[in-house]
Design an enzyme around this catalytic site. Sequence first.
Site, short mmCIF file in Angstrom:
data_model
loop_
_atom_site.label_atom_id
_atom_site.label_comp_id
_atom_site.label_asym_id
_atom_site.label_seq_id
_atom_site.Cartn_x
_atom_site.Cartn_y
_atom_site.Cartn_z
N SER A 1 0.84 -1.20 0.00
CA SER A 1 0.00 0.00 0.00
C SER A 1 0.88 1.24 0.00
CB SER A 1 -0.93 0.01 1.22
OG SER A 1 -0.18 0.13 2.42
N GLY A 2 0.25 2.39 -0.27
CA GLY A 2 0.96 3.65 -0.26
C GLY A 2 0.14 4.71 0.43
N ASP B 1 12.64 3.15 1.82
CA ASP B 1 11.79 3.36 2.99
C ASP B 1 12.49 3.02 4.29
OD1 ASP B 1 11.73 0.62 2.48
OD2 ASP B 1 9.57 0.52 2.13
#
Length: 503
Positions: free
Chosen positions: A16-17, A245
């Site tokens: 997901s973002g 990330d």
Amino acid sequence: MKKETHVLAFDLGASSGRAMVGTLDKSVPEAAVLRLAEVHRFPNEPVQAGPHLYWDILRLLHELKQGFRKAAEGRAIESFGIDTWGVDYGLLGEDGELLGNPYHYRDARTDHTVEKVHAIIGKNELFQATGLQPLTFNTLMQLHAAVEQNSVALREAKELLFIPDLLLYLLTGVKQSEYTIASTSQLLKAGTQEWDKELLAKLGIPADILPPVVMSGQTVGELTEAIREELKLPPIRAVAVPEHDTGAAVVSVPVDTDEEVAYLISGTWSLFGTELAEPLLDPRVLPLGFSNEGGMGGTARTLKNIMGLWLIQECKRSWDQAGENHSFADLVVLADKAPAFRSFINPDDLLFLPPGGMPERIQEYCRRTGQPVPQSIGEITRTIYESLALQYRLVLERLEHLGGIRYPRLHMMGGGIQNKLLCQMTASAIGREVWAGPVEASSLGNVAAQLIALGEVADIREARSLIKRSYPVDTYEPQEQEAWEAAYRRFLDATEQSLIPEE
């Protein structure tokens, strides 16, 4: 002096973002605080097309545009930055157009590539050159597979951009490779910002498609005029944040001293490591499974990838498809009620790397290793959580063995720390305190890097102090130590692991 500064962080994970607005509030100058608000969330699902697995990169671009629209409602956005998972890339042709959807790192085209690379460059030589473990999904392995398979796209490519750099290019026209994301590729010389052209030449990989490496924490461009017109936005600066990330998350470790820390970033992958001034290339590092990736400011992140919450995500997907729908919170409750310490898995067994059929894979592993086979959803879920916690202990002990120090506590960050049962299991498994927080570690690190680039925050140390003040941690103390110690010994036996693995 303005009292608030707003920046936009795009944080894209493997499932997901999110678009997150970070607001630095200086209403009280001596006690500034950082606020984070999610303005847009979207799925990031790979697409199977024929025999291959791809990322839907244009859908991701569309979602980023929606994030800009929502973020700009009622506030002035000063800058934006993008962080994503590592290793994957897109190829651009001579006209700057994308030559196809990027492959997913779990695509099967790299099967057996590691062995082929090692036939050309020895395992130890490759590690000394790059500082990274020879993992099947590393960019180096993906590119060598493309060479072996005579990829038309690679032959026609003029530039290679990693996923966050590709999205940045589609928004700004800037072609670059930010250091932390480049450091996941196994294409850089260890501890440097230089592509290893000699290594690439041995493997037939064209080095001229790799763009200049830039360090994070600086402004690199702004939205193109076409994007601004489409979205009705003013000029917004683009910042090279730590685009991996994990690299972004490490910026947000909530410490305001120079103490050495062990961190665990819990998400689809669990990233377990520490931050050093130089990469650790000791001959013991390779067999212990650690890699050296780059950090903001040119530091080295000595860390190990652990399969992580991918295991439970894939189980949930299988159960949902079978009509047995449970939220992740439901699964925690079911696991908590299941019997303790019945069966264990090695989370890093390659059996668990591909998508699909995860509950059956876990059952097969337990059957193959002569353990009780978990049957219920709660039993399978507990097997995953206990095995992850015990694997964390093994990796922590190996990290301490390499560094010759004992870390007083473990810093857990990322979305996985919302699972309080896993946090408590981890504290009990490692036999020491766990500090859990912040949840949005990557987004906060992304925001912090932008604020440094804008001159609103002086440096990483000040950013960490700001994050610690703004987002207090939860503390977990070890429990039931005798039971967890006995479980650890059984776990090592069942998974055939040890502190010093056999060559």
